[in-house]
Design an enzyme around this catalytic site. Structure first.
Site, PDB file in Angstrom:
ATOM      1  N   HIS A 108      42.875   9.752-110.820  1.00  0.00           N
ATOM      2  CA  HIS A 108      43.053   8.353-110.430  1.00  0.00           C
ATOM      3  C   HIS A 108      43.314   8.305-108.928  1.00  0.00           C
ATOM      4  O   HIS A 108      44.106   9.108-108.418  1.00  0.00           O
ATOM      5  CB  HIS A 108      44.228   7.751-111.215  1.00  0.00           C
ATOM      6  N   ASP A 149      46.013   4.969-117.858  1.00  0.00           N
ATOM      7  CA  ASP A 149      46.592   5.531-116.625  1.00  0.00           C
ATOM      8  C   ASP A 149      48.064   5.925-116.796  1.00  0.00           C
ATOM      9  O   ASP A 149      48.778   6.090-115.804  1.00  0.00           O
ATOM     10  CB  ASP A 149      46.454   4.566-115.432  1.00  0.00           C
TER      11      ASP A 149
END
Ligand code: GAR
Length: 209
Positions: A108, A149
């Site tokens: 990410h 996430d």
């Protein structure tokens, strides 16, 4: 040597960093297949040059489960030890993720748990970082869980956010860090040094340390 499958939707620079690290021997592994949901994704060209199997499974116009079942069937055939999401721009269902729990990683482009979650991908992330006034950014490699996430963090690398930064310059500097962090995380996995302890990943020391 571990067998790695990579899922990518875009240019594939992170894929390239993993393939390069396998080629150089930094990672004791091989990228055996690259799966993309996007026709024309440059990641597939990179995979062909490297010599990995390329698999295009278009997601457009398909129900999420229908598309995922096709991907799962390919993964069952390939039998990877590790699945890497590298700029894979499609949400995965809990069913898919549970199948590969502890064996699926994502990268990410920000320091999680900030600037993650729904809608936070690609340039949106860097724009949000700049708008927030944060003085540092970076990248995060984490195990994937059904919480978007939110899985256990393996590695992070930081960079300063400069007053002069634009989305483009910040993205470019974070990407440089991504290309170091992802191979390092995969190497640790291949060495069997990542232990998931609830929400935390512990990195065990190497045998020779
Ligand atoms: C990377 O910056 C990656 O962190 C990001 O997409 C880019 C893919 O670049 N992923 C996400 O935003 C996932 N939420 P690449 O195709 O050159 O590797």
């Amino acid at each position: 040597m571990i067998r790695i499958a990579v899922m990518a939707s875009g240019g594939g620079t992170n894929l390239q960093s993993i393939m390069d690290a396998c080629e150089s021997g930094y990672i004791d592994g091989k990228v055996v297949a690259v799966i993309s949901n996007k026709d024309g994704a440059y990641a597939l060209e990179r995979a062909k040059i490297y010599g990995a199997e390329t698999i295009l499974i278009p997601s457009r116009g398909k129900r999420r489960e229908e598309h995922e079942n096709e991907v799962l069937a390919e993964l069952e055939r390939i039998r990877p030890d590790l699945v890497l999401l590298a700029g894979y721009m499609r949400m995965l269902t809990a069913n898919f993720i549970e199948r590969y729990r502890g064996k699926i990683m994502n990268i990410h482009p920000a320091l999680l748990p900030c600037f993650g979650g729904k809608g936070m991908y690609g340039e949106n992330v860097h724009r949000a970082v700049l708008e927030s006034g944060a003085k540092v950014s970076g990248c995060t490699v984490h195990f994937v869980t059904p919480h978007v996430d939110g899985g256990p963090i393996i590695l992070q690398r930081c960079i300063p956010v400069l007053d002069s930064d634009t989305v483009e310059t910040l993205k470019a500097r974070v990407l440089e860090e991504e290309h170091k962090a992802y191979p390092e995380a995969v190497r640790l996995f291949a060495e069997g040094r990542l232990k998931i302890d609830g929400a935390v990943v512990r990195i065990e020391s190497a045998n020779n340390e």
